[in-house]
Design a protein around this motif. Structure first.
Motif, short mmCIF file in Angstrom:
data_model
loop_
_atom_site.label_atom_id
_atom_site.label_comp_id
_atom_site.label_asym_id
_atom_site.label_seq_id
_atom_site.Cartn_x
_atom_site.Cartn_y
_atom_site.Cartn_z
N LEU A 187 0.75 -1.23 0.29
CA LEU A 187 0.20 0.15 0.04
C LEU A 187 0.87 1.11 0.37
N ASN A 207 1.24 4.60 -2.65
CA ASN A 207 0.99 5.71 -2.56
C ASN A 207 2.00 6.57 -3.19
N TYR A 241 -12.63 4.00 1.93
CA TYR A 241 -11.22 2.96 1.47
C TYR A 241 -10.52 3.08 0.16
N LEU A 278 -7.31 4.99 -1.42
CA LEU A 278 -7.15 4.53 -2.95
C LEU A 278 -6.26 5.30 -4.33
N SER A 316 -12.21 -3.15 -1.15
CA SER A 316 -11.99 -1.78 -1.84
C SER A 316 -10.64 -2.31 -2.58
N ARG A 317 -9.70 -3.16 -1.95
CA ARG A 317 -8.22 -3.46 -2.81
C ARG A 317 -8.90 -3.98 -3.86
N TYR A 328 -9.82 -1.44 -6.51
CA TYR A 328 -8.76 -0.39 -7.10
C TYR A 328 -8.03 -1.57 -8.18
N GLN A 329 -7.29 -2.80 -7.20
CA GLN A 329 -5.90 -3.05 -8.23
C GLN A 329 -6.93 -4.36 -8.92
N GLN A 364 -7.93 1.57 -10.71
CA GLN A 364 -6.66 1.91 -11.24
C GLN A 364 -6.65 2.33 -12.44
#
Ligand SMILES: *[C@@H]1O[C@H](CO)[C@@H](O)[C@H](O)[C@H]1NC(C)=O
Ligand SMILES: *[C@@H]1O[C@H](CO)[C@@H](O)[C@H](O)[C@H]1NC(C)=O
Ligand SMILES: *[C@@H]1O[C@H](CO)[C@@H](O)[C@H](O)[C@H]1NC(C)=O
Ligand SMILES: *[C@@H]1O[C@H](CO)[C@@H](O)[C@H](O)[C@H]1NC(C)=O
Ligand SMILES: *[C@@H]1O[C@H](CO)[C@@H](O)[C@H](O)[C@H]1NC(C)=O
Length: 360
Positions: free
Chosen positions: A14, A18, A79, A83, A338-339, A342-343, A355
């Motif tokens: 993570l 960032n 979240y 992100l 959520s991750r 995102y990914q 992303q």
């Protein structure tokens, strides 16, 4: 992998994410959120309604305490905002007191709300999807003038929409509902999809281009449904899960239509159903011990009475639970899905995940 090591690896990945943001400066301009209690940051706090959560122990693991989030910690909106490189997205009901020139977005979501206007009305006041969109329209000029000079501000913002659960749990499937007499399940799915499509087109007409649309989770697995409907406390209610799945397939094909018909629009489908089933079926892999009973609540599976300050609170380790209360998942669960949004591999065409979506 050892648990602590896994957490460390996660934290490091993570951190490097960032760092990548800072270097490349890739982030969404803003995030606008529409939907129900799964993403509501406290918009119902001042309404006359039972659908609010601005009291202990909600927010027990949240830096701001009990804000009105139906969670021990952060929602998926929190979240995802983080992100994509944004500060915490404020609730719409706090908008008038906001002083900053450029805003990171606004969250319009309202607990108990649905696609249909009459959904969740037994709770009291709330703000259904059409009204949330009306609120967005009302302050649109102010938002864009605050963002003055940013080229394509709205088009470069992320629109997160998550709604529909209440149209089942607190409408069609609600014990006193007359809807099953008016609509077959299939006709009801159809009605919801048709209204939802109109609402998403409204958001497109107002300038939204990059959408993440959350499908329904396995509604038959929430402690409330298990507590009331099934003898076995370790199984989901299949009949209710099937309804959620059917809605989701129709939603997916509706979004395919919007993607091909609306120019420059991207509607990503977020398959929360599959992610949730994977987590429930492989709980220990994700660090969970309890998949069918709530952390805070009362009655069978702690799913029959909502999370209240007066109930004995014996849930020391929230991260071992998939569900925080009879209806809503924990911070730990929200972090994982959520991750993935995102990914992860949301869909096999570009843009694949959030992303990619914000880099377009
Ligand atoms: C909800 O009510 C508004 C009027 O207040 C109406 O324009 C809209 O079509 C209704 N939406 C649904 C889904 O029935
Ligand atoms: C309860 O769960 C069992 C096992 O999954 C299932 O066979 C049964 O149909 C469920 N009951 C209801 C009312 O859904
Ligand atoms: C997309 O356009 C086609 C052809 O004009 C039409 O048949 C279809 O209903 C439209 N779909 C949506 C989602 O607007
Ligand atoms: C999770 O469980 C499903 C079966 O429910 C299985 O197909 C899948 O491979 C499992 N995933 C992991 C990561 O263990
Ligand atoms: C809480 O649960 C997590 C996951 O099972 C575990 O790693 C951690 O050690 C637990 N913490 C405490 C204080 O029991």
């Amino acid at each position: 992998m050892d648990q602590n090591l896994a957490v460390l690896v996660l934290a490091l990945s993570l951190l490097s994410l960032n760092a990548a943001f800072v270097v490349e400066g890739v982030r969404a301009q803003a995030m606008f959120v529409f939907g129900d209690s799964l993403v509501d940051p406290g918009n119902n706090n001042d309404l006359l309604t039972l659908a609010k959560a601005n009291y202990f122990p909600n927010g027990i693991d949240f830096s701001g305490g009990a804000t009105g989030r139906f969670c021990n910690g952060r929602t998926t909106a929190d979240y995802l905002g983080n992100l994509i490189g944004l500060p915490l997205i404020p609730a719409f009901n706090g908008f008038t007191t906001m002083s900053s020139r450029t805003i990171p977005g606004i969250n319009f979501a309202s607990a108990g709300a649905g696609i249909l206007n009459d959904t969740g009305r037994h709770f009291g006041q709330l703000c259904p999807m059409d009204e949330q969109i009306k609120n967005f329209r009302r302050i649109l000029r102010e938002i864009t003038s605050k963002a003055g000079g940013i080229d394509g501000y709205l088009g470069k913002s992320l629109f997160l929409v998550g709604v529909g659960s209440n149209d089942y749990i607190n409408n069609y499937l609600f014990p006193t509902s007359d809807r099953p007499n008016q609509y077959t399940p299939n006709a009801y799915h159809q009605l919801l999809i048709q209204e939802y499509e109109r609402q998403l087109k409204n958001l497109y007409d107002l300038g939204g281009r990059r959408f993440l649309i959350a499908g329904l989770g396995p509604l038959g697995c929430i402690p409330n449904q298990i507590g009331y409907l099934n003898q076995s406390t370790n199984n989901c209610v299949e009949r209710i899960n099937r309804m959620a799945s059917r809605f989701n397939s129709k939603l997916k094909s509706m979004l395919r239509g919007l993607n091909s018909n609306l120019s420059e629009a991207y509607f990503l489908y977020w398959d929360i159903y599959t992610s949730s089933m994977d987590i429930i079926n492989n709980a220990s892999h994700y660090g969970f011990k309890y998949t069918h009973k709530a952390c805070c609540g009362g009655g069978r599976t702690k799913g029959q009475i909502i999370c209240l300050p007066l109930l004995p609170f014996e849930c020391e380790n929230r991260s071992e639970f998939v569900f925080w209360d009879p209806y809503h998942p924990t911070d730990a669960f929200n972090a994982i899905i959520s991750r993935e949004a995102y990914q992860g591999k949301l869909q096999n065409k570009y843009p694949m995940n959030v992303q990619h979506l914000i880099e377009l």
